[in-house]
Design an enzyme around this catalytic site. Structure first.
Site, PDB file in Angstrom:
ATOM      1  N   ASP A 246      -3.929  -6.272  -6.718  1.00  0.00           N
ATOM      2  CA  ASP A 246      -3.199  -7.205  -5.368  1.00  0.00           C
ATOM      3  C   ASP A 246      -4.671  -7.439  -4.938  1.00  0.00           C
ATOM      4  O   ASP A 246      -5.019  -8.246  -4.597  1.00  0.00           O
ATOM      5  CB  ASP A 246      -2.797  -7.016  -4.519  1.00  0.00           C
ATOM      6  CG  ASP A 246      -0.740  -6.543  -5.248  1.00  0.00           C
ATOM      7  OD1 ASP A 246      -0.991  -6.049  -5.770  1.00  0.00           O
ATOM      8  OD2 ASP A 246       0.157  -8.277  -5.296  1.00  0.00           O
TER       9      ASP A 246
HETATM   10  C1  LIG Z   1      -0.495  -9.646 -11.652  1.00  0.00           C
HETATM   11  S1  LIG Z   1       0.425  -8.815 -10.748  1.00  0.00           S
HETATM   12  C2  LIG Z   1      -0.341  -8.344  -9.429  1.00  0.00           C
HETATM   13  C3  LIG Z   1       0.590  -7.633  -8.501  1.00  0.00           C
HETATM   14  O1  LIG Z   1       1.206  -8.209  -7.747  1.00  0.00           O
HETATM   15  C4  LIG Z   1       2.497  -7.657  -7.870  1.00  0.00           C
HETATM   16  O2  LIG Z   1       3.127  -7.658  -6.316  1.00  0.00           O
HETATM   17  P1  LIG Z   1       4.455  -8.459  -6.488  1.00  0.00           P
HETATM   18  O3  LIG Z   1       5.278  -8.212  -6.626  1.00  0.00           O
HETATM   19  O4  LIG Z   1       4.706  -8.268  -4.446  1.00  0.00           O
HETATM   20  O5  LIG Z   1       3.628 -10.206  -5.536  1.00  0.00           O
HETATM   21  C5  LIG Z   1       2.411  -6.324  -7.703  1.00  0.00           C
HETATM   22  O6  LIG Z   1       1.990  -4.783  -7.116  1.00  0.00           O
HETATM   23  C6  LIG Z   1       1.372  -6.580  -9.177  1.00  0.00           C
HETATM   24  O7  LIG Z   1       0.805  -5.721  -9.630  1.00  0.00           O
END
Ligand SMILES: CSC[C@H]1O[C@H](OP(=O)(O)O)[C@H](O)[C@@H]1O
EC number: 5.3.1.23
Length: 352
Positions: A246
């Site tokens: 992220d």
């Molecule tokens: C390519 S997605 C990157 C990252 O985003 C996800 O978090 P969320 O589902 O809370 O938006 C997750 O940390 C992924 O690894």
């Protein structure tokens, strides 16, 4: 064909409501930045790249309906709306970097007296539309580089078994995925033996989304409970761990879904290489190290309930951080669309 999380044509945007997957496939209309903020904050759409793309597309569809002929007012409104969208979720950096780029574009278009209000809107919306295409191209490059690096790191041509966490596929990006893109590329290389994906409590991105993508594409895979990771590494040879990001800090420390840090610790103990797969739009070179990354805390109901069903004792206090930070020392490499970099070599990316 991987799953389509974003449906866009100029003036029209729909997103696949990921809160309903895998049992219901329903698209939600996004008619402007208010809708954009809501679908991101509620995690109907999620994933660092997808958050940035959907947020910016929500502005594009709103602009299409705007007949404002004053460039200075348009510029001012654009800046306010982008800053509003950035506030929907604080940890992923992609939407902040996209907002900065678009505010710079709006400033230069507004200042350029040769640009008419119509040209301003056309060039601004086209830049946003370009993000959709570029994200897929970047993910395919990440897939190629990641596949190459993992195969190169293995002795012989034995079976490749990958562990991944959360969801980093077509449901988290504009398509193909980051860590799941590496898995797709390994599958295309015919060297992939098996994928293990964690449930990823409490939102269950793994059980509901990654498992859905893997089954959809008939990729041999097994779902495991988050707490099985160390036992898996102790009982089966795992070739590598590949996860998303992220926000990657300038020193390589990486914020990713909660649980990533302890997977990295287990991987270190078991001698399993641990990779981050992320586009440059996830790298925050303005942030010196991971201890400065703001970690989003989500509502406790996301822990205490599954849907409408309560699973935790009423009255228990909860702590629900949505991300954690993996120190650069635990990361073997950061796989980007420009190649694979050691965590302490990110400053070399721009020279590639
Ligand atoms: C390519 S997605 C990157 C990252 O985003 C996800 O978090 P969320 O589902 O809370 O938006 C997750 O940390 C992924 O690894």
């Amino acid at each position: 064909m991987s799953l389509e999380s974003i449906k866009y044509t100029r003036g029209s945007l729909e997103i696949l409501d990921q809160l309903l997957l895998p049992l219901q496939t329903r698209y939600v209309k996004v008619q402007g930045v208010e809708d954009g903020w809501k679908v991101i904050n509620k995690m109907q759409v999620r994933g660092a790249p997808a958050i940035a793309i959907v947020g910016c597309l929500s502005l594009a569809v709103e602009l299409e309906k705007d007949n404002n002929a004053d460039k200075k007012i348009m510029r001012q409104e654009i800046e306010g709306k982008l800053n509003y969208l950035v506030s929907a979720r604080p940890t992923a950096v992609n939407i902040k970097l996209a907002a900065d780029e678009l505010i710079n574009l709006a400033n230069s278009l507004s200042a350029d007296e040769t640009v008419t209000p119509e040209e301003f809107k056309e060039r601004f919306v086209s830049r946003i539309e370009g993000m959709l295409i570029k994200d897929i191209e970047d993910n395919k490059a990440i897939g190629r580089y990641g596949c190459e690096a993992i195969l190169k790191s293995l002795e012989g041509d034995g079976p490749v078994r990958i562990l991944t966490h959360c969801n980093t596929g077509s449901l988290a990006t504009a398509g193909y995925g980051t860590a799941l893109g590496v898995i797709r590329s390994l599958r295309e290389s015919k060297r992939l033996d098996h994928v293990y994906c964690t449930e990823t409590r409490p939102y269950n991105q793994g059980a509901r989304l990654t498992a859905y993508e893997l089954v959809h594409e008939k990729i041999p895979s097994t779902l495991i409970v988050d707490s099985v990771v160390s036992a898996l590494m102790n009982s089966r040879r795992i070739s590598a761990v590949v996860v998303g990001a992220d926000r990657v800090a300038a020193n390589g420390d990486t914020a990713n879904k909660i649980g990533t840090y302890q997977i990295a610790i287990a991987a270190k103990h078991h001698g399993v290489p641990f990779y981050i797969a992320a586009p440059l739009t996830s790298i925050d070179m303005a942030l010196r190290s991971g201890d400065r990354i703001k970690i989003e805390e989500r509502p406790e109901r996301e822990m205490t309930h599954v849907g409408e069903h309560r699973i935790a004792a009423p009255g228990i206090s909860c702590w629900n951080p949505s991300f954690d930070v993996t120190p650069a020392a635990l990361i073997a490499g950061i796989i980007t669309e420009k190649g694979v970099f050691a965590p302490d070599k990110l400053s070399e990316i721009n020279s590639k």
